[in-house]
Design a protein around this motif. Sequence first.
Motif, PDB file in Angstrom:
ATOM      1  N   THR A  22       0.830  -1.210   0.000  1.00  0.00           N
ATOM      2  CA  THR A  22       0.000   0.000   0.000  1.00  0.00           C
ATOM      3  C   THR A  22       0.860   1.253   0.000  1.00  0.00           C
ATOM      4  OG1 THR A  22      -0.193   0.012   2.421  1.00  0.00           O
ATOM      5  CG2 THR A  22      -1.875  -1.186   1.195  1.00  0.00           C
ATOM      6  N   SER A  23       2.044   1.173   0.614  1.00  0.00           N
ATOM      7  CA  SER A  23       2.944   2.329   0.619  1.00  0.00           C
ATOM      8  C   SER A  23       3.497   2.616  -0.773  1.00  0.00           C
ATOM      9  CB  SER A  23       4.092   2.094   1.596  1.00  0.00           C
ATOM     10  OG  SER A  23       4.962   1.077   1.135  1.00  0.00           O
ATOM     11  N   ARG A  24       3.348   1.644  -1.700  1.00  0.00           N
ATOM     12  CA  ARG A  24       3.781   1.827  -3.088  1.00  0.00           C
ATOM     13  C   ARG A  24       2.612   2.124  -4.025  1.00  0.00           C
ATOM     14  NH1 ARG A  24       8.496  -2.741  -4.168  1.00  0.00           N
ATOM     15  NH2 ARG A  24       9.544  -2.548  -2.141  1.00  0.00           N
TER      16      ARG A  24
END
Length: 290
Positions: A22-24
């Motif tokens: 999700t951070s990407r």
Amino acid sequence: MATVLVIGAAGKTGRAVTAAPTSRGVDVRAAVRSAPRAEIAYAVGARSISVVDLESGAGLDEAVTGVDAVYHLAPNVHPDEVGMADRVARAAARAGLSRFVFHSVLHPDDASMPHHLRKAEAEKVVRAHLPGATVLRPAAYHQNLVGAALAGRLAVPYSLDSPFTNVDLADVAEVAATVLTRPGHEGVTYDLAGPEVLSVRDQAVVAADVLGHPVEAVRVELSGWVAGPGASLTPQARDDLLAMFASYDRGGLVGDASTLRRLLGRDPHSWAETLRLESDSMRQSSNTVL
């Protein structure tokens, strides 16, 4: 935008593996065993939830529909690990998915540990249905002992002097995000070990230095473990872990960090670095609550 399905997303490893993609900017669909556990997955960034029964396979076909990749993480020391892997891999194959990552364990062929052998068999089952699957084999996590270090007491039911190359769970999750979203990892198996060989006694010394308070290393008698933490387990799970402790007594759990270093493009986090990161994170969370 890519969508990946993380099976077992509400557990410790699953939460880390959910948060990393999700951070990407990747959408994560979290597979959990019951609706009440959905909030745990949402809290670390899952965009949608599928309720799945890994023992029966109920909900799997719906869960894999419309995703681009699957990360399969089975419940710890589960007796039906091989059956679960078969059901998940079959569902992914029916959906035409080519990107599949199986979460295994360092040294799965070690015959002294029954739950490791189930991982080895599960790897074979996954590859039988999905030859291009990627297998990750992590060592034990630094995070397994962080809470105990913060409390000042590393108490384990095996030798304090056995060697380990423990790995930062965040590093494992970073690799998971990479192999889930980037090409070039099809059909490959990766051992993921940390960058240093430390015993529990060594870890206590390092922790005391990093945290600035005494940290003792204590060996717990097996009888005490069986009557305490082991008492709530099934007989099979308890026997599996007792076999693991005996294996740790004989030789610990040691791997080579070179693969993890190459996949990360940097040095993996040491035990000291993980302690600093985790303690800082806890302190920030506490300040936020206050």
